[in-house]
Design an enzyme around this catalytic site. Structure first.
Site, short mmCIF file in Angstrom:
data_model
loop_
_atom_site.label_atom_id
_atom_site.label_comp_id
_atom_site.label_asym_id
_atom_site.label_seq_id
_atom_site.Cartn_x
_atom_site.Cartn_y
_atom_site.Cartn_z
N LEU A 88 0.83 -1.22 0.00
CA LEU A 88 0.00 0.00 0.00
C LEU A 88 0.86 1.26 0.00
O LEU A 88 0.58 2.23 0.69
CB LEU A 88 -0.96 0.01 1.19
CG LEU A 88 -2.00 -1.12 1.24
CD1 LEU A 88 -2.84 -1.02 2.51
CD2 LEU A 88 -2.90 -1.08 0.02
N CYS A 89 1.94 1.23 -0.80
CA CYS A 89 2.80 2.41 -0.89
C CYS A 89 3.13 2.70 -2.36
O CYS A 89 4.26 3.05 -2.70
CB CYS A 89 4.07 2.22 -0.07
SG CYS A 89 4.90 0.64 -0.25
N GLY A 90 2.13 2.55 -3.22
CA GLY A 90 2.30 2.89 -4.62
C GLY A 90 3.35 2.04 -5.30
O GLY A 90 3.43 0.82 -5.10
#
Length: 288
Positions: A88-90
């Site tokens: 969930l950090c691109g």
């Protein structure tokens, strides 16, 4: 009405998602501030220490740096791949895995390559294609200089005993919350400074004891600091990337919620209008 119920359920689900992404954004923003301050404060020290060591190694008459600075024929390479334990950090983790694959294919296609994974995400992806000789996913649970120094000592041992002829670090360098720059940085052997810069950089120093003794004492500290800086850079980059990703996710969820609310209101208005028409039609039928 079944359609209206489905839309209401989707709106409720999206609102829940918005709460989660917004909370994750705020948590990452808080962690980013601390991580950013740490790497910003560390960079000048790390850069100056590396510069001093390179100058000393380059200008020493004897074999300064010993086995750590000797160039040898490269037949086996170790890449230290630094990613995160969570997603969930691109594109934070994917950029490092892509950089690793590209580095192997372009630079080391004719030599044996092993990977040392720091961070669960990178190790999970790359283990399907390459050999992972060690993992240290626990470092981010307690990110201190002493814990990282133990890993640096292990890497130095691998180089000294001839297990690997070259060791490189692959990590994201922190620029700002929205920008992380993938880096491929040589760890061992120590990269000497350019010849043209030696005399100027070294002209104002007096050495006590000898240059060689100073270099021998500085090398382990410099290498530990270099690895610690790389992991700190990656740590700050992770939180910056996650904060940016969660901000975009929240914005997208808000737009989708507004769109669904508009659709819901239109469908509800149409249903009410149909009910009114049915009532009016029924009343007219009774009057006739």
């Amino acid at each position: 009405m079944a359609n209206l119920k489905e839309i209401r359920n989707r709106i409720t689900s999206i609102k829940s998602t918005m709460q989660i992404t917004s909370a994750m954004k705020m948590v990452s923003a808080a962690k980013l501030k601390k991580a950013q301050d740490a790497i910003t404060a560390m960079r000048p020290y790390s850069s100056k220490l590396t510069e001093l060591l390179q100058n000393l190694s380059a200008t020493s008459d004897s074999d300064a740096g010993g086995a750590y600075s000797k160039e040898r024929e490269v037949s086996k390479v170790l890449l230290v791949v630094i990613t995160s334990n969570r997603g969930l950090c691109g594109g934070f983790n994917s950029s490092i895995t892509k950089t690793t694959v590209r580095t192997i294919e372009e630079k080391y296609s004719n030599v044996e390559v092993d990977l040392f994974a720091i961070g669960k995400k990178g190790g999970d992806v790359l283990s399907k294609q390459y050999s992972i000789v060690a993992t240290r996913n626990d470092l981010f649970d307690d990110l201190t200089f002493n814990n990282v120094a133990a890993v640096a000592e292990k890497l130095m041992e691998m180089y000294i005993d001839g297990s690997y002829d070259k060791i490189e670090l692959i990590y994201n360098q922190f620029k700002n919350a929205a920008t992380q720059l993938p880096q491929v940085e040589q760890f061992l052997p120590i990269k000497p400074i350019e010849d043209g810069d030696v005399n100027t950089a070294n002209s104002d120093y007096l050495f006590e004891p000898s240059k060689e003794e100073i270099v021998e004492a500085l090398i382990p500290k410099s290498l530990k600091t270099q690895l610690y800086k790389a992991i700190r850079d990656s740590f700050a980059s992770e939180h910056g990337a996650r904060m940016t990703a969660m901000h975009k996710a929240t914005d997208n969820a808000t737009d989708l919620r507004d769109e669904l609310l508009l659709t819901y209101n239109k469908a509800r208005q149409a249903a009410i209008t149909n009910e009114i028409l049915e009532i009016v039609g029924g009343a007219e039928a009774l009057n006739n």
